[in-house]
Design a protein around this motif. Structure first.
Motif, PDB file in Angstrom:
ATOM      1  N   GLY A  40       0.820  -1.091  -0.001  1.00  0.00           N
ATOM      2  CA  GLY A  40      -0.032  -0.070   0.020  1.00  0.00           C
ATOM      3  C   GLY A  40       0.935   1.309   0.012  1.00  0.00           C
ATOM      4  N   TRP A  89      -6.630   5.507  -7.392  1.00  0.00           N
ATOM      5  CA  TRP A  89      -5.466   4.784  -6.838  1.00  0.00           C
ATOM      6  C   TRP A  89      -6.045   4.240  -5.426  1.00  0.00           C
ATOM      7  CZ3 TRP A  89      -0.952   4.643  -8.476  1.00  0.00           C
ATOM      8  CH2 TRP A  89      -0.458   5.506  -9.945  1.00  0.00           C
ATOM      9  N   THR A  90      -7.180   4.394  -4.919  1.00  0.00           N
ATOM     10  CA  THR A  90      -7.691   3.331  -3.985  1.00  0.00           C
ATOM     11  C   THR A  90      -8.234   2.241  -4.385  1.00  0.00           C
ATOM     12  OG1 THR A  90      -8.228   5.316  -2.557  1.00  0.00           O
ATOM     13  CG2 THR A  90      -9.089   3.385  -2.064  1.00  0.00           C
ATOM     14  N   ALA A  93      -5.244  -0.116  -5.278  1.00  0.00           N
ATOM     15  CA  ALA A  93      -4.764  -0.636  -3.831  1.00  0.00           C
ATOM     16  C   ALA A  93      -5.683  -2.066  -3.841  1.00  0.00           C
ATOM     17  CB  ALA A  93      -4.740   0.304  -3.029  1.00  0.00           C
ATOM     18  N   LEU A 112       2.408   1.573  -3.411  1.00  0.00           N
ATOM     19  CA  LEU A 112       1.298   2.035  -4.500  1.00  0.00           C
ATOM     20  C   LEU A 112       1.327   3.803  -4.166  1.00  0.00           C
ATOM     21  CD1 LEU A 112      -0.263   1.134  -6.680  1.00  0.00           C
ATOM     22  CD2 LEU A 112      -1.916   0.673  -5.132  1.00  0.00           C
ATOM     23  N   GLY A 113       1.409   4.176  -2.695  1.00  0.00           N
ATOM     24  CA  GLY A 113       1.411   5.679  -2.719  1.00  0.00           C
ATOM     25  C   GLY A 113       2.558   6.278  -3.537  1.00  0.00           C
ATOM     26  N   SER A 116      -5.246  -1.138   0.520  1.00  0.00           N
ATOM     27  CA  SER A 116      -4.406  -2.386   0.587  1.00  0.00           C
ATOM     28  C   SER A 116      -5.004  -3.396   1.970  1.00  0.00           C
ATOM     29  CB  SER A 116      -2.894  -2.077   0.537  1.00  0.00           C
ATOM     30  OG  SER A 116      -2.531  -1.611   1.795  1.00  0.00           O
ATOM     31  N   ALA A 123       1.912   6.710  -6.911  1.00  0.00           N
ATOM     32  CA  ALA A 123       0.838   7.567  -7.146  1.00  0.00           C
ATOM     33  C   ALA A 123       1.522   9.030  -7.652  1.00  0.00           C
ATOM     34  CB  ALA A 123       0.077   7.662  -6.233  1.00  0.00           C
ATOM     35  N   VAL A 148      -4.202  10.661  -1.078  1.00  0.00           N
ATOM     36  CA  VAL A 148      -4.191   9.143  -1.865  1.00  0.00           C
ATOM     37  C   VAL A 148      -3.321   8.072  -1.208  1.00  0.00           C
ATOM     38  CG1 VAL A 148      -3.010   8.628  -3.872  1.00  0.00           C
ATOM     39  CG2 VAL A 148      -4.417  10.483  -3.889  1.00  0.00           C
ATOM     40  N   THR A 150      -4.373   4.505  -0.563  1.00  0.00           N
ATOM     41  CA  THR A 150      -3.717   3.262  -0.905  1.00  0.00           C
ATOM     42  C   THR A 150      -3.181   2.242   0.327  1.00  0.00           C
ATOM     43  OG1 THR A 150      -1.368   4.343  -0.900  1.00  0.00           O
ATOM     44  CG2 THR A 150      -2.695   4.333  -3.112  1.00  0.00           C
TER      45      THR A 150
END
Length: 326
Positions: A10, A98-99, A102, A13-14, A41, A17, A33, A37
């Motif tokens: 998570g 973006w969420t 995740a 992934l942030g 996650s 972003a 964001v 994420t």
């Protein structure tokens, strides 16, 4: 995957972003964001709280509806909606995107474990389990930690995590290749096999093996292409008797049979108490099979007590059942 791996995924992934100019254009959107994420996650594993009720409900429902197609669509809406209420200045669309990524990534990586998910619900309740990655994989976790450390020390997170995920993708391909080689070795070792379950371990070249032929169950380990069979059990259908029918009505046993694809059974009598035990053959550990389901019935076939879950000694099982045979 395990909770720790989902957390670092998570955060990573942030970091990815940061490739989105809308995210980086506002510190509030960036913060939201990254929060999205990380929360996204973790969200599908909220069903872990079912353990607080009992193991049967947890086994039957973990990675079920919370990992389904509707859930993958609803989790991002819920998470981004709550974050938007807290920080209304954020760009909601990009926060949601973006969420969503995740949440999707969480469910996607879980299908590579031997536990699997019901990711195709509501179209199918079949468990999707590819069985190539251990629940905790030190290589995957380690790459994420390395990427996060590089980000912390000033490296650009976008190329850092893109490179990391490219390497991890190659690692997944290698795992599939090793799994295929192990299955081929099992077929050579047990030529009449009709079913092979190969499950990963924390070690790259070691795999758990449970296989069946028309007449026997086999349990062993693979060390690379070398197959060692530890146990061989005669394959017997569970009796279609009133005792077994009554036992299978128990929630613990029914949860076990819905989850375990390969098991053997034992029926024992202690004085006036009947015990029906189902033993999952996939999880042999130190000459013991710890994942079981047990039910005790009286002579009138009334269920006295039952249990399903992980037990590593008979004493602990008896304590769970509050039962001491005479």
């Amino acid at each position: 995957m395990d909770t720790g791996t989902h957390i670092v995924m998570g955060i990573a992934l942030g970091g990815l972003a940061m490739a989105d100019p809308v995210v980086t254009s506002s510190s509030l959107t960036t913060t939201a964001v990254i929060a999205g994420t990380i929360i996204g996650s973790q969200a599908p594993d909220i069903d872990t709280v079912l353990k607080l009720k009992n193991n049967a409900i947890y086994i039957r429902h973990h990675r079920g509806i919370t990992h389904s197609i509707p859930a993958v669509l609803l989790w991002p809406l819920l998470i981004s909606g709550v974050l938007w209420l807290i920080i209304p200045e954020v760009n909601w669309l990009h926060l949601w995107l973006w969420t969503f990524l995740a949440v999707f990534l969480h469910v996607f990586v879980d299908i590579f474990n031997s536990y699997g998910t019901q990711a195709l619900r509501p179209f199918s309740k079949k468990w999707v389990a590819l069985g190539v990655i251990n629940t905790f994989d030190p290589i995957i976790f380690g790459f994420h930690v390395l990427g996060l450390l590089l980000w912390m020390f000033g490296f650009n997170p976008v190329p850092t995590f893109l490179t990391m995920y490219a390497i991890i993708a190659i690692y997944y391909i290698l795992r599939f290749a090793v799994q295929s080689a192990v299955k081929n070795s099992v077929r050579k070792t047990i030529p009449d096999t009709t079913e092979i379950i190969v499950a990963p371990t924390i070690k790259f070249f070691q795999w758990r093996i449970a296989a069946s032929s028309e007449t026997h169950h086999y349990v062993g380990r693979a060390y690379g292409r070398s197959i060692t069979i530890y146990d061989k059990f005669e394959r017997e259908e569970i009796p279609d008797s009133p005792l077994v029918k009554a036992a299978l009505k128990d929630t613990n046993l029914s949860a076990f049979t819905s989850f375990s694809p390969i098991y053997r059974w034992e029926i024992t009598q202690f004085d006036h108490i009947h015990e029906v035990r189902l033993i999952d053959l996939r999880y042999r550990s130190n000459d013991y099979y710890p994942f079981v389901a047990v039910v005790h019935l009286d002579e009138d076939l009334n269920i006295i007590n039952s249990y399903t879950g992980w037990i590593f000694s008979e004493d602990k099982l008896r304590k769970k059942l509050d039962f001491l045979p005479h």
